[in-house]
Design an enzyme around this catalytic site. Structure first.
Site, PDB file in Angstrom:
ATOM      1  N   ASP A 104      -9.001  -0.013  -3.436  1.00  0.00           N
ATOM      2  CA  ASP A 104      -7.823  -0.766  -3.010  1.00  0.00           C
ATOM      3  C   ASP A 104      -7.729  -2.087  -3.752  1.00  0.00           C
ATOM      4  OD1 ASP A 104      -5.746  -1.878  -1.019  1.00  0.00           O
ATOM      5  OD2 ASP A 104      -6.195   0.086  -0.173  1.00  0.00           O
ATOM      6  N   HIS A 133      -4.101  -6.178   1.638  1.00  0.00           N
ATOM      7  CA  HIS A 133      -4.000  -4.740   1.881  1.00  0.00           C
ATOM      8  C   HIS A 133      -5.365  -4.086   2.029  1.00  0.00           C
ATOM      9  CE1 HIS A 133      -3.126  -0.489   0.821  1.00  0.00           C
ATOM     10  NE2 HIS A 133      -1.965  -0.730   1.397  1.00  0.00           N
ATOM     11  N   ASN A 223       4.950   6.520   1.310  1.00  0.00           N
ATOM     12  CA  ASN A 223       6.077   6.047   2.099  1.00  0.00           C
ATOM     13  C   ASN A 223       7.394   6.347   1.391  1.00  0.00           C
ATOM     14  OD1 ASN A 223       4.244   4.979   3.921  1.00  0.00           O
ATOM     15  ND2 ASN A 223       4.224   2.975   2.935  1.00  0.00           N
ATOM     16  N   SER A 290      -0.461   3.914   4.297  1.00  0.00           N
ATOM     17  CA  SER A 290      -1.654   3.202   3.843  1.00  0.00           C
ATOM     18  C   SER A 290      -2.598   2.916   4.993  1.00  0.00           C
ATOM     19  CB  SER A 290      -1.265   1.866   3.192  1.00  0.00           C
ATOM     20  OG  SER A 290      -1.013   2.020   1.831  1.00  0.00           O
TER      21      SER A 290
END
Length: 418
Positions: A104, A133, A223, A290
């Site tokens: 990430d 994130h 998404n 996520s």
């Protein structure tokens, strides 16, 4: 030997790949749900993006500004934690002994619930999380228990490895593939990839290698935004063997923003999610696949800790078979069920894992019976017969002798006596 050769090929491909060919495209969302900058992270509500610019794999410039967005220090209990009945699962396992890699944007290891995280930076910008994130993803997986804090990761005793593959939300497939391979080399049992990208040979080879080395790869299904038009499948989630995760709301139904084109294995909480955030803070309004993927990665860690004898295929299958059931495109097997995933007895799994039958005894293990001795048998029969005759004679004598004595040994008469 083959595995090492593959690693070498992947690393060389990652370094040599032209940025124009290898660029990963994904769309991050801001906290309000509107579209943000193009990025490698399938961020959901990840806050504003930083201005850091990263180059190709293994290169990059130092961060100019790092702004993950503001978090909060006051949070309530997450609906997701209640929905998944995590305290009941923790009575059986908390994921101890399992290593989870978070591919990430980095992790804020100064956060009190994430201090045990090991950090690896592939961007040459430092291990700091400038997006928030990666810190949120890591917290959902394995944030340590902390007194007075109503939030804990799914597998709070699992080990975390942060592999930073983006610093500002943009990157390339070569570095993403390299991050997955690096996770395998560091001994990851579970690899969480909350990133959506296009299909690429390097990425496909990296995932194949990870699966061959018995790692469970968990990835976000991606998404969908209104301005995206017709969505396509997200990778690595769409690769065969990957545990692909869609997002669901508190009612258990698939979120409208969750990509239904990507093949989905299971759903997990992905709306109004709470987790840790960069700056030793928290966020409560996180949204997107996520943040659904790390819930499943945490469940996989619990399963691997509870059932260490299962390989990655059976672990993935167990998570899918014990889910709550899905209906419609993009729902897969439905909402993940941690308690059943850890405790269910699967008959087919018992058959598959049945111990091998004992090997047959060697031919000389049991001695053969000796041949019959007919002479000995004949003698034994005659002795037995003689013993029987003697016994009969003794019995007869025992009756006849007393009667003879009473008669004075005189023979009896048939004439009538007067």
């Amino acid at each position: 030997m083959i595995g090492r050769m593959l690693v070498t090929v992947l690393v060389l491909a990652a370094i040599a790949a032209p940025p124009a060919v290898a660029k990963v495209e994904a769309r991050a969302e801001t906290g309000s749900g509107t579209s943000g900058t193009v990025s490698t992270v399938n961020a959901g509500s990840a806050g504003s993006a930083s201005t850091v610019k990263a180059g190709a794999a293994g290169t990059g410039t130092a961060p100019v500004r790092c702004n993950p967005g503001r978090g909060t220090t006051s949070i309530g209990e997450s609906w997701a934690q209640r929905r998944l009945s995590l305290p009941e699962v923790w009575e059986l396992t908390k994921g101890a002994g399992v290593t989870v890699a978070v591919v990430d944007s980095g992790v804020d290891t100064t956060h009190p619930q994430l201090r045990r995280t090991r950090s690896i930076d592939l961007t040459a910008t430092g291990a700091r999380d400038c997006l928030g994130h990666g810190t949120a993803v890591a917290g959902i997986i394995a944030a340590a228990e902390m007194k007075g804090v109503p939030f804990t990761g799914v597998a709070p005793q699992a080990r975390l490895i942060s592999i930073k593959q983006t610093s500002d939300g943009t990157g390339d497939v070569g570095r993403l593939a390299l991050a997955i391979v690096r996770a395998v080399e560091l001994g990851a049992d579970v690899i969480n990839v909350s990133v959506e990208a296009r299909d690429h040979a390097d990425l496909r080879d990296a995932v194949t290698y990870a699966l061959a080395m018995d790692a469970v790869v968990v990835a976000a299904a991606g998404n969908v935004q209104k301005e995206d038009g017709t969505p396509g499948p997200a990778y690595p989630a769409a690769y065969e063997g990957v545990l692909s995760v869609g997002a669901a709301g508190p009612d258990g139904a698939r979120a409208d923003s969750s990509n239904a084109v990507t093949p989905v294995s299971v759903l997990a909480p992905g709306r109004n999610v709470t987790s840790t955030w960069a700056g030793r803070a928290y966020r409560e309004n996180l949204e997107g696949t996520s943040f659904a993927a790390p819930y499943v990665a945490g469940v996989v860690a619990l399963v691997r800790a509870r059932h260490p004898g299962l390989d990655n295929v059976r672990v993935r299958r167990r998570v899918e078979l014990t889910a709550n059931g899905g209906s419609g495109a993009g729902t897969g097997a439905g909402m993940v069920n941690p308690l059943l995933a850890v405790s269910a007895i699967l008959p087919s799994e018992q058959v598959a894992l049945a111990p091998r039958q004992a090997a047959p005894l060697p031919g000389n293990a049991v001695r053969p019976a000796p041949p019959e001795d007919s002479r000995a048998i004949s003698i034994s029969l005659w002795v037995a017969l003689g013993s029987l005759v003697v016994g009969v004679l003794v019995t007869v004598a025992g009756v006849a002798v007393p009667m003879g004595r009473r008669r004075g040994w005189r023979p009896g008469s048939t004439e009538n006596q007067t």
